[in-house]
Structures are given as structure tokens and as C-alpha cells.
Design a protein around this motif. Structure first.
Motif, PDB file in Angstrom:
ATOM      1  N   ILE A 134       9.949  22.646   5.888  1.00 39.38           N
ATOM      2  CA  ILE A 134      10.420  21.530   6.339  1.00 39.38           C
ATOM      3  C   ILE A 134       9.124  20.563   7.075  1.00 39.38           C
ATOM      4  CG2 ILE A 134      11.795  20.029   8.350  1.00 39.38           C
ATOM      5  CD1 ILE A 134      13.522  21.411   5.936  1.00 39.38           C
ATOM      6  N   GLY A 135       8.385  21.308   7.869  1.00 38.03           N
ATOM      7  CA  GLY A 135       7.372  20.628   8.142  1.00 38.03           C
ATOM      8  C   GLY A 135       6.360  20.102   7.268  1.00 38.03           C
ATOM      9  N   LEU A 136       6.288  21.174   6.269  1.00 38.73           N
ATOM     10  CA  LEU A 136       5.023  20.578   5.124  1.00 38.73           C
ATOM     11  C   LEU A 136       5.725  19.429   4.480  1.00 38.73           C
ATOM     12  CD1 LEU A 136       3.929  24.159   3.907  1.00 38.73           C
ATOM     13  CD2 LEU A 136       2.875  22.663   5.565  1.00 38.73           C
ATOM     14  N   LEU A 137       6.771  19.402   4.332  1.00 38.41           N
ATOM     15  CA  LEU A 137       7.918  18.316   3.660  1.00 38.41           C
ATOM     16  C   LEU A 137       7.550  16.969   4.244  1.00 38.41           C
ATOM     17  CD1 LEU A 137       9.304  18.379   0.868  1.00 38.41           C
ATOM     18  CD2 LEU A 137      11.494  18.535   2.404  1.00 38.41           C
ATOM     19  N   LEU A 138       7.544  17.305   5.739  1.00 39.13           N
ATOM     20  CA  LEU A 138       7.568  16.020   6.466  1.00 39.13           C
ATOM     21  C   LEU A 138       6.050  15.422   6.320  1.00 39.13           C
ATOM     22  CD1 LEU A 138       9.326  16.956   9.654  1.00 39.13           C
ATOM     23  CD2 LEU A 138       9.739  14.705   8.479  1.00 39.13           C
ATOM     24  N   HIS A 139       5.031  16.406   6.119  1.00 34.83           N
ATOM     25  CA  HIS A 139       3.824  15.738   5.894  1.00 34.83           C
ATOM     26  C   HIS A 139       3.524  15.104   4.766  1.00 34.83           C
ATOM     27  CE1 HIS A 139      -0.408  15.876   6.612  1.00 34.83           C
ATOM     28  NE2 HIS A 139      -0.711  16.410   5.415  1.00 34.83           N
ATOM     29  N   ASP A 140       4.112  15.397   3.708  1.00 37.25           N
ATOM     30  CA  ASP A 140       4.182  14.824   2.276  1.00 37.25           C
ATOM     31  C   ASP A 140       4.910  13.525   2.407  1.00 37.25           C
ATOM     32  OD1 ASP A 140       2.871  17.080   1.215  1.00 37.25           O
ATOM     33  OD2 ASP A 140       4.687  17.947   0.447  1.00 37.25           O
ATOM     34  N   ALA A 141       5.903  13.521   2.965  1.00 39.43           N
ATOM     35  CA  ALA A 141       6.790  12.244   3.180  1.00 39.43           C
ATOM     36  C   ALA A 141       5.999  11.203   3.940  1.00 39.43           C
ATOM     37  CB  ALA A 141       8.169  12.686   4.084  1.00 39.43           C
ATOM     38  N   TRP A 142       5.095  11.833   5.261  1.00 43.42           N
ATOM     39  CA  TRP A 142       4.182  11.037   5.796  1.00 43.42           C
ATOM     40  C   TRP A 142       3.331   9.980   4.853  1.00 43.42           C
ATOM     41  CZ3 TRP A 142       2.956   8.439  10.405  1.00 43.42           C
ATOM     42  CH2 TRP A 142       1.746   8.276  10.429  1.00 43.42           C
ATOM     43  N   LYS A 143       2.750  10.943   3.989  1.00 42.01           N
ATOM     44  CA  LYS A 143       1.960  10.341   2.984  1.00 42.01           C
ATOM     45  C   LYS A 143       2.454   9.284   2.028  1.00 42.01           C
ATOM     46  CE  LYS A 143       0.249  14.401   2.059  1.00 42.01           C
ATOM     47  NZ  LYS A 143      -0.620  15.309   1.297  1.00 42.01           N
ATOM     48  N   LEU A 144       3.529   9.876   1.641  1.00 43.10           N
ATOM     49  CA  LEU A 144       4.585   8.756   0.713  1.00 43.10           C
ATOM     50  C   LEU A 144       4.682   7.451   1.702  1.00 43.10           C
ATOM     51  CD1 LEU A 144       6.921  10.824  -1.520  1.00 43.10           C
ATOM     52  CD2 LEU A 144       5.082   9.198  -2.131  1.00 43.10           C
ATOM     53  N   LYS A 145       5.344   7.603   2.932  1.00 45.64           N
ATOM     54  CA  LYS A 145       5.939   6.371   3.641  1.00 45.64           C
ATOM     55  C   LYS A 145       4.783   5.430   3.775  1.00 45.64           C
ATOM     56  CE  LYS A 145       9.374   5.774   5.386  1.00 45.64           C
ATOM     57  NZ  LYS A 145      10.113   6.217   6.517  1.00 45.64           N
ATOM     58  N   ARG A 146       3.548   6.032   4.025  1.00 47.33           N
ATOM     59  CA  ARG A 146       2.486   4.926   4.079  1.00 47.33           C
ATOM     60  C   ARG A 146       2.261   4.006   2.747  1.00 47.33           C
ATOM     61  NH1 ARG A 146      -1.560   6.483   7.630  1.00 47.33           N
ATOM     62  NH2 ARG A 146      -3.239   5.935   5.906  1.00 47.33           N
ATOM     63  N   GLU A 147       2.652   4.475   1.731  1.00 37.98           N
ATOM     64  CA  GLU A 147       2.374   3.830   0.399  1.00 37.98           C
ATOM     65  C   GLU A 147       3.657   2.331   0.245  1.00 37.98           C
ATOM     66  OE1 GLU A 147       2.281   6.272  -2.883  1.00 37.98           O
ATOM     67  OE2 GLU A 147       0.855   7.475  -2.088  1.00 37.98           O
ATOM     68  N   LEU A 148       4.696   2.554   1.100  1.00 40.36           N
ATOM     69  CA  LEU A 148       5.663   1.653   0.891  1.00 40.36           C
ATOM     70  C   LEU A 148       5.560   0.226   1.257  1.00 40.36           C
ATOM     71  CD1 LEU A 148       8.899   3.808   1.955  1.00 40.36           C
ATOM     72  CD2 LEU A 148       8.153   3.404  -0.309  1.00 40.36           C
ATOM     73  N   ALA A 149       4.663   0.023   2.261  1.00 40.46           N
ATOM     74  CA  ALA A 149       4.242  -1.291   2.720  1.00 40.46           C
ATOM     75  C   ALA A 149       3.119  -1.401   3.705  1.00 40.46           C
ATOM     76  CB  ALA A 149       5.618  -2.213   3.366  1.00 40.46           C
ATOM     77  N   GLU A 150       2.309  -2.640   3.783  1.00 37.74           N
ATOM     78  CA  GLU A 150       1.299  -2.545   4.609  1.00 37.74           C
ATOM     79  C   GLU A 150       1.943  -2.893   6.215  1.00 37.74           C
ATOM     80  OE1 GLU A 150      -2.282  -5.751   5.609  1.00 37.74           O
ATOM     81  OE2 GLU A 150      -0.971  -6.196   3.930  1.00 37.74           O
ATOM     82  N   GLY A 151       1.455  -2.150   7.165  1.00 41.88           N
ATOM     83  CA  GLY A 151       1.711  -2.095   8.323  1.00 41.88           C
ATOM     84  C   GLY A 151       2.552  -0.927   8.760  1.00 41.88           C
ATOM     85  N   VAL A 152       2.943   0.069   7.953  1.00 40.74           N
ATOM     86  CA  VAL A 152       3.716   1.174   8.160  1.00 40.74           C
ATOM     87  C   VAL A 152       2.866   2.169   9.435  1.00 40.74           C
ATOM     88  CG1 VAL A 152       4.695   3.450   7.364  1.00 40.74           C
ATOM     89  CG2 VAL A 152       5.108   1.295   6.109  1.00 40.74           C
ATOM     90  N   SER A 153       1.512   2.132   9.006  1.00 41.63           N
ATOM     91  CA  SER A 153       0.885   2.856   9.949  1.00 41.63           C
ATOM     92  C   SER A 153      -0.492   2.050  10.265  1.00 41.63           C
ATOM     93  CB  SER A 153       0.226   4.362   9.507  1.00 41.63           C
ATOM     94  OG  SER A 153      -0.316   5.029  10.408  1.00 41.63           O
ATOM     95  N   ASN A 154      -1.275   2.390  11.045  1.00 40.01           N
ATOM     96  CA  ASN A 154      -2.496   1.562  11.389  1.00 40.01           C
ATOM     97  C   ASN A 154      -3.403   2.750  12.121  1.00 40.01           C
ATOM     98  OD1 ASN A 154      -2.191   2.211  14.343  1.00 40.01           O
ATOM     99  ND2 ASN A 154      -0.312   0.528  14.237  1.00 40.01           N
ATOM    100  N   PRO A 155      -4.819   2.426  12.297  1.00 36.98           N
ATOM    101  CA  PRO A 155      -5.819   3.443  12.566  1.00 36.98           C
ATOM    102  C   PRO A 155      -5.376   4.061  13.722  1.00 36.98           C
ATOM    103  CG  PRO A 155      -7.008   1.431  11.806  1.00 36.98           C
ATOM    104  CD  PRO A 155      -5.398   0.924  11.748  1.00 36.98           C
TER     105      PRO A 155
END
Length: 330
Positions: free
Chosen positions: A241-262
Motif C-alpha cells: 500500500i505504501g509503495l502504491l501510494l508513492h507511485d500514485a504521488w508521482k502520477l498525481k503530479r502529472e495531472l495539472a500544474e500546481g498539484v505540488s511545488n518545491p
């Protein structure tokens, strides 16, 4: 007077597939849980001794003579859709800050719906509350929001929610073997990043990108299904579950600008280096609460690494919106 208590939520997988622009064409699925942090709303009939008819107290105080004068969009919409005879007074108070990624806006809408219906002598089923809140937020107010937060707020619990192409929404309790729900609970840590944001701003960007991000959204939807299978197995691999969340984190960042920041990236990286298996920025992105998924023995290291942030202790699986106090008039 009526007081309602409505829970906030932690979404684990599938976020983004709960937008109508996506699931009415492809279907969608999310998995997550409510927590024991709440939005409270008290509603009472206002005595007729004042110049104003209605008084609304939240981060601001509004005193108005007509519903259409109310500035707060959710209060104005809910009071229009659920009219109450005479004037009313509404007070809002909360365990956690608004605009922080825990579904606070929808918890407010659901809680107010529950309260006003109760003031009119009506008992509200969870599914009815959730669907009505979705209609009000998306159709009446016109907000660009998804359809999961309202269902978490209304139903409560640790669930798998499916969004069908015909518009139907099914909420299924996650059936876990005794003890596994507690283990899941013990893997979750919440930290407040210190940043708040308006979810709709980032959600609009996600909706605009639906047609160009289909691969990512299909994968996020499948992750919710995979997580359900893992958590409902006889011996769940919580590491997975933890590793899957890490993969999802990387994917969510691709959905739109502003999802994350430095600044958010720095917080996430610090949590991972301290022992977390994965994590996510809750809500649409851009700020709010960061959730880490980590074995209990790593929690002290993670909290030390993120000592500048506010740590929030919580338990998962809290019940949905409910009337906690009811004092009839007379």
C-alpha cells in the motif's frame, strides 16, 4: 437548536476519477476513510427581535434580511434548497482549518443540509445527504469539484466508492479481517503543511486536462481497485500500500500544474527519507495536509524530521454526519 457533527476524510487512491467530466464517460473509483476530526454546525430559529432575519457565523459574521443576501455560497444555496420558516442562526466551528485538503467544504455542505432538514423535522439517509450535497455544490453553486468528499462526509467509514457512467454512486464498506483496520490506522500520519489553497482552482486545471491525461487517470482508478484487493485479503501487505501510494504521488503530479511545488516536494522527500513508504498531499493539491504511510516503528523519526510542521493525531473510520444535539422548540 440542532447541532450536527460531520467528519473530514483522508482519500488514499483514485482521486481525480471522481470528477463527473471523467466518470460519466469512463467510470471511476476511490478508496479512503474518514477521520475523527469534524465540522460542527449549530442551527436554531432566530427570535424575531432583531433588525436582521438571519445570522451566519463562520470566519465572518453575516446578518441579512433575506437568503439571497447571504455571501457564503454554500449557506445561501442550502438555505434556498431547504427553506426554513422564519429566521435562523447558523454557527460553524471546526477541529481543523478550512481549505486544507480534508474535504472540509463538502463536510460543511453535508452538515448544514443535515441540520436544516432536521430543523424541518426530517431524518436524512446518508446516501440522500451525499447526493444532495453533490447536486448543490456542482449544479446550484456551480463549483468545479469532485463527487467523493460529499459521500465520505455523509457515510463515514473506510470505504470503496464507485462512480458509474450512468451517474450512480455506490459506497461499499471495506471488509477487513479483525485487527487489520487497526494496522491500517497505525500506518497513517497527518501533517499540516501550513499552506492553504482553494481546491477549485487546481480542480479546474485537472478537469481541463482530462482528455490529455487519460492514461494517468485510468492507472489511478486501477490503483484504487488494487488497494481494495490488498486491504481485504487475509494477510494484507501494507508495505505494498505504501509503495502504491508513492507511485500514485508521482502520477498525481502529472495531472495539472500546481498539484505540488518545491516546498511540498521538500516535505514529501523528508518524510520518505525518514522512513515513510509513501504518502500524498490530500485534496486537489497545492497545500493543506500531507499524509504519510509508514510502519509504526518509523513514526518518531518522521515526526522528528518534520518537527517544524503541525502533527495531527487521528483515528480512521469515524461515522458519517449525524445530529449530536437536538432541542425542539417549546
Amino acid at each position: 437548536m440542532i447541532i450536527t457533527r460531520t467528519p473530514f476524510r483522508v482519500s488514499l487512491f483514485g482521486g481525480g476519477t471522481d470528477y463527473p467530466a471523467w466518470y460519466l464517460e469512463h467510470g471511476g473509483a476511490v478508496i479512503g476513510t474518514t477521520i475523527d476530526k469534524y465540522c460542527y454546525l449549530s442551527v436554531r430559529h432566530l427570535p424575531p427581535f432583531f433588525e436582521h432575519k438571519h445570522r451566519i457565523v463562520y470566519s465572518k459574521i453575516e446578518t441579512v434580511t433575506a437568503v439571497d443576501e447571504i455571501v457564503h455560497p454554500a449557506v445561501r444555496a442550502v438555505m434556498t434548497e431547504c427553506p426554513v420558516e422564519g429566521g435562523i442562526e447558523v454557527h460553524h466551528f471546526s477541529d481543523l482549518p478550512a481549505r486544507s485538503g480534508l474535504g472540509s467544504s463538502s463536510a460543511f455542505t453535508v452538515g448544514l443540509l443535515n441540520a436544516l432538514r432536521g430543523l424541518n423535522g426530517k431524518i436524512s439517509a446518508a446516501q440522500q445527504l451525499g447526493l444532495e450535497a453533490i447536486r448543490i455544490e456542482q449544479k446550484v453553486i456551480g463549483e468545479k469539484v469532485g463527487s467523493q468528499d460529499q459521500m465520505w462526509a455523509a457515510h463515514g467509514g473506510t470505504n470503496f466508492i464507485e462512480f458509474h457512467q450512468n451517474g450512480m454512486i455506490n459506497v461499499s464498506k471495506l471488509l477487513m479481517r479483525p485487527g487489520n483496520h487497526d494496522i491500517l490506522n497505525d500506518h497513517i500520519l497527518l501533517f499540516f503543511t501550513g499552506f492553504t489553497r482553494i481546491a477549485e482552482t487546481i480542480a479546474v486545471k485537472k478537469i481541463e486536462n482530462v482528455k490529455t491525461k487519460q492514461s494517468q487517470l485510468h492507472t489511478l482508478q486501477q490503483m484504487a481497485v488494487q488497494a481494495r484487493e490488498t486491504l481485504q485479503s487475509k494477510t494484507p501487505e501494507f508495505h505494498h500500500i505504501g509503495l502504491l501510494l508513492h507511485d500514485a504521488w508521482k502520477l498525481k503530479r502529472e495531472l495539472a500544474e500546481g498539484v505540488s511545488n518545491p516546498a511540498i516536494d521538500q516535505i514529501y522527500d523528508a518524510g520518505i527519507k525518514a522512513g515513510a513508504l509513501g504518502g500524498k498531499l490530500l485534496g486537489a493539491g497545492g497545500g493543506g495536509f500531507m499524509m504519510f504511510f509508514a510502519p509504526p516503528h518509523t513514526h518518531s523519526n518522521i515526526r522528528q524530521a518534520l518537527a517544524k510542521l503541525i502533527y495531527v493525531s487521528c483515528n480512521i473510520g469515524s461515522e458519517g454526519s449525524k445530529v449530536v444535539s437536538y432541542e425542539p422548540v417549546g
